[in-house]
Design an enzyme around this catalytic site. Structure first.
Site, PDB file in Angstrom:
ATOM      1  N   ALA A  66       3.210   4.931  -2.936  1.00  7.76           N
ATOM      2  CA  ALA A  66       4.639   4.951  -3.249  1.00  7.76           C
ATOM      3  C   ALA A  66       4.823   4.949  -4.758  1.00  7.76           C
ATOM      4  O   ALA A  66       4.018   4.371  -5.485  1.00  7.76           O
ATOM      5  CB  ALA A  66       5.315   3.736  -2.640  1.00  7.76           C
ATOM      6  N   GLY A 116       0.808   4.240   0.399  1.00 11.17           N
ATOM      7  CA  GLY A 116       1.574   5.122   1.279  1.00 11.17           C
ATOM      8  C   GLY A 116       0.829   6.414   1.576  1.00 11.17           C
ATOM      9  O   GLY A 116       1.060   7.053   2.609  1.00 11.17           O
ATOM     10  N   GLU A 119      -1.344   5.580   4.382  1.00  7.73           N
ATOM     11  CA  GLU A 119      -0.500   5.356   5.569  1.00  7.73           C
ATOM     12  C   GLU A 119      -0.054   6.684   6.181  1.00  7.73           C
ATOM     13  O   GLU A 119       0.019   6.815   7.405  1.00  7.73           O
ATOM     14  CB  GLU A 119       0.703   4.480   5.194  1.00  7.73           C
ATOM     15  CG  GLU A 119       0.249   3.049   4.923  1.00  7.73           C
ATOM     16  CD  GLU A 119       1.354   2.171   4.364  1.00  7.73           C
ATOM     17  OE1 GLU A 119       1.858   2.503   3.276  1.00  7.73           O
ATOM     18  OE2 GLU A 119       1.716   1.176   5.003  1.00  7.73           O
ATOM     19  N   GLU A 141      -1.919  -2.487  -2.082  1.00  8.14           N
ATOM     20  CA  GLU A 141      -0.585  -3.067  -2.345  1.00  8.14           C
ATOM     21  C   GLU A 141      -0.630  -4.513  -2.803  1.00  8.14           C
ATOM     22  O   GLU A 141       0.180  -4.931  -3.632  1.00  8.14           O
ATOM     23  CB  GLU A 141       0.302  -2.961  -1.103  1.00  8.14           C
ATOM     24  CG  GLU A 141       0.786  -1.559  -0.778  1.00  8.14           C
ATOM     25  CD  GLU A 141      -0.195  -0.748   0.046  1.00  8.14           C
ATOM     26  OE1 GLU A 141      -1.380  -1.154   0.161  1.00  8.14           O
ATOM     27  OE2 GLU A 141       0.204   0.293   0.580  1.00  8.14           O
TER      28      GLU A 141
END
Ligand SMILES: NC(=O)c1ccc[n+]([C@@H]2O[C@H](COP(=O)([O-])OP(=O)(O)OC[C@H]3O[C@@H](n4cnc5c(N)ncnc54)[C@H](O)[C@@H]3O)[C@@H](O)[C@H]2O)c1
Length: 717
Positions: A66, A116, A119, A141
């Site tokens: 992200a 992300g 993911e 993260e």
């Protein structure tokens, strides 16, 4: 169909290739615009003419995660929940492409695939990655005070098992291709050149396969199967979560809320099912993103990013192209510098020592490091030789004529450094840079022996060099900009975060240790136990306490540095006289197994209860933990502020990075200047003044702190 952030191509066989290519950025990250458009792309993939999908990247890396700037705009937990729910919906639709519509979706991963990015790959039906050393997959993260919240806490443990999933998410450390294959995180590893072709081939093959066979390979070793069986039973799971929790507490000291929440989200998913797990990860993320710990960790992330782009100079002077590096001294530091220079910066290195035994020591250090890396990265003997052949050693000055830069790491002695400068200048070319790894001697003093002081600079590495992330580059009034730019560039190539500071005794990092370690000694003199002092600071978040740090650095080295600092800064830097008693008792710390702690066969034990006698100290008395902690961290912070005030530091940002990366200042506190901003400079000044009233000048608040207290201005903006 054309997109701003994606390339889309559908071949005759119905295999769609989607390449991520974030507009206006060199790196693929998940920002609002890209996510919004991804929903459109998925809509296209849902159409009937698409039979299978490959998702890859048009850039150097797959997807770095992200864009964390995105969260800065989300000031309420509700806004964060809304944003994450939208991402989940898109990733769920990608998953439904294969689970509901029977379309295989293969992620083709080269380069960085983090957060992300991973993911997204986890929502695919299979993953293939390149065997490049640049390829990394992970959920880092927690390093930003967050947890994966686009399905990572649910899909990752489901795919690779709870134990491995917990390790990757709670530890935050990425894995490389072969480890990813071993874990079952990827199904296949290919050379980067054929990655997309192989992915398309596998996607095509999987179209007509039974759903269970669409997953290319399960990669489950008998060992893993056993572990997975354990995870299926509630008692086994309980043990696993308990162990993960204990390990996390041990590693983080309980200071970080994110890893705790990560474990919790994974546990909820494992016990109560995916929907509950997803709801938990979203809720926890929204709560974490607003915590002071997450803001501090993100400030470090951004400062580090900014330093990566920083040339270290204000002018546009060009760095010199470096090919040949000479390292003088093959000891602890020289060996480490040679290792990162050959392995990470990929330069040719010549080690110079006083005799062949010294050369052997230096070369052995490099060998050991390269062999370790080779094993981890599964390098071929050819690749290993490629690195090792670049390092040579000599006890003479032969082969130094075309040296671009010399980095000296000989004993800490000004006369020796002077004679080395002269020896070097007699054998190298006119434009060779002379860098010193001294930990305290002013570079200006070293440069006095040089015919070309504009080419003398400090490159202060930290021990162990191959592990410690910081390089402190020290410039004098005379250092030329091209020399600074070259040292900074080389440091970055060696894998370091580089701060540039101005010359002065102890520069920035060594100087900070002066008042901090002195204060620990004063506390000891007043009756505090070694345990009380060290535990106060580990409880505050330092990895080790100041007295153990003294053992690690070497009590003799510490004493030497203390004399130099006191000489430069006067009584303000004077510690208690009793410390000399330690050296009279032959206590040098870890290196000779005699210090504040006990050592058996190099392994550290408890505090050595006999350490008080040579200090002339009697029985220990109870002390206030708060008092111990405040005296120590405020001594540290005040000295950092003085360094900024005196222009040793170029910015508060550099001061924070130097303290965190070089001295182990607690990352969740963001660095000394970030701490002042968080506490309020007025509060810090009031505390320092109270200490000044008790202990005198050594706690007089830096004028710059008083100014900030008055104006309310922040150091880090
Ligand atoms: N050890 C640390 O944590 C640390 C950290 C930062 C900086 N430093 C600085 O790095 C320098 C080296 O420290 P170290 O811990 O590696 O010491 P060390 O004793 O492990 O190594 C010094 C090496 O220099 C060699 N040497 C001495 N004179 C020489 C000469 N004339 N030519 C070539 N080689 C010579 C010695 O044989 C020895 O192998 C010192 O200036 C020290 O202050 C040390």
């Amino acid at each position: 169909m054309t997109y701003e952030n994606f390339h889309f191509e559908l071949n005759d066989e119905g295999v769609a290739t989607v390449l991520i290519d974030r507009a206006d950025e060199s790196m693929n990250t998940l920002g609002v615009a890209l996510i919004t458009e991804l929903a459109d792309v998925v809509g296209r993939l849902e159409q009937d003419d698409v039979k299978a999908v490959v998702i890859g990247s048009a850039k150097r890396d797959f997807l770095a995660g992200a864009d964390i700037r995105m969260f800065a705009g989300m000031v309420t937990a509700d806004a964060v929940v809304e944003g994450l729910t939208a991402i989940h919906a898109i990733f769920d639709r990608i998953e439904a492409l294969h689970t509901d519509a029977g379309k295989p979706v293969v992620a083709a991963i080269h380069g960085v695939c983090l957060g992300g990015g991973l993911e997204l790959a986890l929502a695919c039906s299979s993953r293939i990655c390149s065997n490049s050393t640049k390829t990394q997959l992970g959920q880092p993260e927690v390093q930003l005070g967050l947890i994966p919240a686009a399905g990572g806490t649910q899909r990752l443990p489901k795919l690779i098992g709870l134990a491995a999933g917990l390790e990757m998410i709670v530890g935050g450390k990425p894995v490389r291709s072969f480890k990813a294959k071993k874990l079952g995180l990827v199904d296949e590893v290919t050379p980067p050149e054929v990655l997309l072709d192989v992915a398309r081939k596998r996607a095509l093959e999987a179209i007509d396969a039974e759903p269970a066979e669409r997953v290319i390979a399960l990669n489950v070793s008998p060992d893993n199967l056993q572990k997975l069986a354990l995870e299926k039973n509630p008692a086994g799971r309980k043990v696993l979560f308990k162990k993960a929790y204990e390990m996390m507490m041990k590693q983080s000291g309980g200071h970080y809320p994110a890893p705790k929440r990560a474990i919790e989200a994974i546990r909820i998913g494992a016990e109560d099912g995916r929907a509950a797990g997803v709801a938990a990860e979203i809720r926890f993320f929204a709560e974490l993103v607003l915590t002071p710990e997450a803001r501090a960790l993100q400030s470090i992330f951004f400062a580090n990013l900014a330093l990566k782009a920083d040339t270290g100079i204000d002018s546009d002077a060009e760095p010199k192209e470096i090919e040949n590096v000479a390292v003088l001294g093959g000891g602890l530091m020289g060996g480490g510098i040679a290792a990162v220079t050959t392995f990470k910066a990929e330069k040719t290195v010549r080690i110079k020592e006083i005799d062949n035994a010294g050369v052997g020591r230096g070369l052995a250090y490099v060998n050991k490091f390269v062999s370790k890396q080779a094993k981890r990265r599964r390098m071929s003997p050819f690749e290993i030789d490629r690195f090792l052949n670049r390092v040579t050693g000599s006890a003479t000055w032969e082969g130094f004529t075309n040296t671009d830069i010399v980095i000296e790491a000989v004993f800490e002695d000004l006369d020796l450094k002077h004679s080395i400068v002269k020896d070097v200048e007699a054998v190298v070319g006119e434009d060779t840079i002379f860098a010193s790894n001294t930990s305290t001697l002013p570079i200006t003093a070293i440069a006095k022996a040089s015919k070309r002081p504009e080419q003398v600079i400090g490159m202060h590495y930290f021990s162990p060099v191959e592990k410690m992330p910081l390089l402190e580059v020290i410039t004098t009034d005379k250092t030329a900009d091209w020399v600074t730019a070259t040292a900074v560039k080389l440091g970055k190539e060696q894998g370091k975060t580089v701060i540039v500071v101005n010359d002065g005794t102890g520069f920035y990092t060594s100087r900070l240790l002066g008042p901090y370690l002195n204060e620990a000694a004063f506390l000891l003199e007043e009756g505090a136990s070694v345990e009380a002092i060290d535990m106060a600071m580990t409880a505050w978040g330092f990895p080790i306490g100041p007295l153990l740090l003294t053992d690690e650095v070497g009590i003799d080295v510490g004493a030497h540095v203390a004399v130099i600092l006191q000489g430069a800064f006067g009584d303000r830097m004077k510690g208690p006289d009793m410390m000399a008693g330690l050296l009279e008792d032959d206590r040098k710390g870890r290196k000779n197994g005699r210090g504040f702690y006990l050592y058996t066969d190099g392994k550290r034990g408890d505090v050595d209860a006999t350490v008080y006698a040579p200090l002339g100290l009697g029985p220990r008395v109870p002390v206030s933990k708060k008092d111990v902690t405040e005296r120590l961290y405020l001594a540290f912070i005040n000295e950092a502020a003085l360094c900024l005030q005196e222009g040793i530091l170029r910015s508060a940002r550099d001061g924070d990075i130097g303290a965190v990366f070089g001295l182990g200042y607690p990352p969740f506190r963001g660095g000394p200047f970030w701490t002042v901003d968080e506490m309020g400079a007025d509060v810090v000044v009031a505390k320092l003044e109270a200490l000044e009233a008790r202990f005198g000048d050594r706690f007089t608040p830096a004028a710059i702190l008083r100014d900030h207290a008055k104006s309310g201005e922040k150091f880090r903006g």
